[in-house]
Design a protein around this motif. Structure first.
Motif, PDB file in Angstrom:
ATOM      1  N   ALA A  17       6.776  48.234  -9.413  1.00  0.00           N
ATOM      2  CA  ALA A  17       6.479  49.813  -9.988  1.00  0.00           C
ATOM      3  C   ALA A  17       5.665  50.310  -9.901  1.00  0.00           C
ATOM      4  O   ALA A  17       5.594  51.132  -9.533  1.00  0.00           O
ATOM      5  N   GLY A  18       4.377  49.696  -8.778  1.00  0.00           N
ATOM      6  CA  GLY A  18       3.629  50.932  -7.837  1.00  0.00           C
ATOM      7  C   GLY A  18       3.714  51.380  -7.400  1.00  0.00           C
ATOM      8  O   GLY A  18       3.476  51.573  -6.978  1.00  0.00           O
ATOM      9  N   LYS A  19       4.802  50.283  -6.546  1.00  0.00           N
ATOM     10  CA  LYS A  19       5.604  51.186  -5.505  1.00  0.00           C
ATOM     11  C   LYS A  19       6.165  52.534  -5.504  1.00  0.00           C
ATOM     12  O   LYS A  19       6.272  53.798  -5.731  1.00  0.00           O
ATOM     13  N   ILE A  20       7.499  52.289  -6.911  1.00  0.00           N
ATOM     14  CA  ILE A  20       8.008  54.061  -6.953  1.00  0.00           C
ATOM     15  C   ILE A  20       6.560  54.649  -7.994  1.00  0.00           C
ATOM     16  O   ILE A  20       7.071  56.078  -7.559  1.00  0.00           O
ATOM     17  N   ARG A  21       5.643  54.585  -8.936  1.00  0.00           N
ATOM     18  CA  ARG A  21       5.597  55.101  -9.089  1.00  0.00           C
ATOM     19  C   ARG A  21       4.008  56.179  -8.125  1.00  0.00           C
ATOM     20  O   ARG A  21       2.748  56.549  -8.036  1.00  0.00           O
ATOM     21  N   ASP A  22       3.910  55.243  -7.100  1.00  0.00           N
ATOM     22  CA  ASP A  22       2.705  55.630  -5.858  1.00  0.00           C
ATOM     23  C   ASP A  22       1.245  55.041  -6.025  1.00  0.00           C
ATOM     24  O   ASP A  22       0.935  56.345  -5.750  1.00  0.00           O
ATOM     25  N   GLN A  23       1.168  53.831  -6.310  1.00  0.00           N
ATOM     26  CA  GLN A  23      -0.209  53.425  -6.843  1.00  0.00           C
ATOM     27  C   GLN A  23       0.249  52.005  -6.450  1.00  0.00           C
ATOM     28  O   GLN A  23       0.876  51.253  -6.056  1.00  0.00           O
ATOM     29  N   VAL A  24      -1.626  52.155  -6.186  1.00  0.00           N
ATOM     30  CA  VAL A  24      -1.714  50.734  -5.362  1.00  0.00           C
ATOM     31  C   VAL A  24      -2.630  49.581  -6.352  1.00  0.00           C
ATOM     32  O   VAL A  24      -3.832  50.094  -7.268  1.00  0.00           O
ATOM     33  N   LEU A  25      -2.938  48.488  -6.334  1.00  0.00           N
ATOM     34  CA  LEU A  25      -4.036  47.828  -6.953  1.00  0.00           C
ATOM     35  C   LEU A  25      -4.989  47.682  -6.104  1.00  0.00           C
ATOM     36  O   LEU A  25      -4.919  46.873  -4.873  1.00  0.00           O
ATOM     37  N   VAL A  26      -6.033  47.825  -6.223  1.00  0.00           N
ATOM     38  CA  VAL A  26      -7.505  47.808  -6.049  1.00  0.00           C
ATOM     39  C   VAL A  26      -8.497  46.953  -6.678  1.00  0.00           C
ATOM     40  O   VAL A  26      -8.275  46.905  -7.679  1.00  0.00           O
ATOM     41  N   SER A  27      -9.226  47.199  -5.599  1.00  0.00           N
ATOM     42  CA  SER A  27     -10.467  45.397  -6.317  1.00  0.00           C
ATOM     43  C   SER A  27     -11.332  45.867  -6.784  1.00  0.00           C
ATOM     44  O   SER A  27     -11.727  47.773  -6.405  1.00  0.00           O
ATOM     45  N   VAL A  28     -11.892  46.122  -8.088  1.00  0.00           N
ATOM     46  CA  VAL A  28     -12.884  46.711  -8.961  1.00  0.00           C
ATOM     47  C   VAL A  28     -14.499  46.817  -7.829  1.00  0.00           C
ATOM     48  O   VAL A  28     -14.888  47.622  -8.001  1.00  0.00           O
ATOM     49  N   ARG A  29     -14.655  45.489  -7.355  1.00  0.00           N
ATOM     50  CA  ARG A  29     -15.731  45.606  -7.034  1.00  0.00           C
ATOM     51  C   ARG A  29     -16.024  45.820  -5.500  1.00  0.00           C
ATOM     52  O   ARG A  29     -17.083  47.070  -6.154  1.00  0.00           O
ATOM     53  N   ASP A  30     -15.583  46.233  -4.960  1.00  0.00           N
ATOM     54  CA  ASP A  30     -15.337  47.849  -3.216  1.00  0.00           C
ATOM     55  C   ASP A  30     -14.351  48.058  -2.871  1.00  0.00           C
ATOM     56  O   ASP A  30     -14.180  49.630  -2.389  1.00  0.00           O
ATOM     57  N   ALA A  31     -13.490  48.324  -3.872  1.00  0.00           N
ATOM     58  CA  ALA A  31     -12.514  49.988  -3.932  1.00  0.00           C
ATOM     59  C   ALA A  31     -11.394  49.656  -2.745  1.00  0.00           C
ATOM     60  O   ALA A  31     -10.397  50.134  -2.290  1.00  0.00           O
ATOM     61  N   ALA A  32     -11.116  48.183  -2.241  1.00  0.00           N
ATOM     62  CA  ALA A  32     -10.974  48.195  -1.026  1.00  0.00           C
ATOM     63  C   ALA A  32      -9.621  47.583  -2.081  1.00  0.00           C
ATOM     64  O   ALA A  32      -8.717  46.801  -3.185  1.00  0.00           O
ATOM     65  N   GLN A  33      -8.157  47.419  -1.182  1.00  0.00           N
ATOM     66  CA  GLN A  33      -7.110  46.588  -1.146  1.00  0.00           C
ATOM     67  C   GLN A  33      -6.936  45.645  -2.114  1.00  0.00           C
ATOM     68  O   GLN A  33      -7.662  44.825  -1.569  1.00  0.00           O
ATOM     69  N   ALA A  34      -5.876  44.876  -3.276  1.00  0.00           N
ATOM     70  CA  ALA A  34      -6.134  43.922  -3.801  1.00  0.00           C
ATOM     71  C   ALA A  34      -6.122  43.087  -3.269  1.00  0.00           C
ATOM     72  O   ALA A  34      -4.533  43.092  -2.604  1.00  0.00           O
ATOM     73  N   PRO A  35      -6.513  41.367  -3.477  1.00  0.00           N
ATOM     74  CA  PRO A  35      -5.845  41.051  -1.978  1.00  0.00           C
ATOM     75  C   PRO A  35      -4.261  40.162  -2.852  1.00  0.00           C
ATOM     76  O   PRO A  35      -4.013  40.089  -3.775  1.00  0.00           O
ATOM     77  N   ALA A  36      -3.278  39.564  -1.875  1.00  0.00           N
ATOM     78  CA  ALA A  36      -2.154  39.536  -2.183  1.00  0.00           C
ATOM     79  C   ALA A  36      -1.711  38.567  -3.293  1.00  0.00           C
ATOM     80  O   ALA A  36      -0.725  38.563  -4.311  1.00  0.00           O
TER      81      ALA A  36
END
Length: 128
Positions: A17-36
């Protein structure tokens, strides 16, 4: 098929769903991409919740998990599982605007802004 697609999109920090909505899950602590692995846990939990509710409805709200003991298996376990699923979903309409599972995994959604999602960094270093 959806779970296979979930694994492939999790490597880029997204869900289907994030791929369709052009959104990414990120870590709250460092704003980096969330681990798989966090995204895969999120997707597996969501799929298990949907499967449990479907089996419960098909089974007539009867015993889906039998661990012995009529009262415990018939009322306690289904009540706890359905309550946890409902609270998780209702948390997304509270001011937190996040599922409880996302809060526990310390991840949240961020706009992808149409660029590559590998090693995503938020523009200001914070997560919106």
């Amino acid at each position: 098929g959806c779970m296979i697609w979930s694994v492939f999109t999790a490597l880029s920090g997204q869900t289907p769903a994030g791929k369709i909505r052009d959104q990414v899950l990120v870590s709250v602590r460092d704003a980096a991409q969330a681990p798989a692995w966090k995204i895969i846990i999120r997707q597996l939990t969501s799929a298990a919740s949907i499967a449990y509710v479907a089996l419960t409805v098909i089974n007539g709200f009867g015993v889906v998990i039998d661990v012995g003991g009529y009262y415990f298996a018939t009322y306690v376990i289904p009540g706890l599982l359905l309550s946890a699923i409902l609270l998780d979903l209702l948390a997304s309409v509270t001011p937190l605007r996040r599922r409880l599972l996302d809060w526990a995994l310390a991840i949240r959604w961020a706009d992808g802004e149409g660029h590559s999602f590998r090693n995503y960094k938020s523009p200001g270093g914070t997560v919106a």
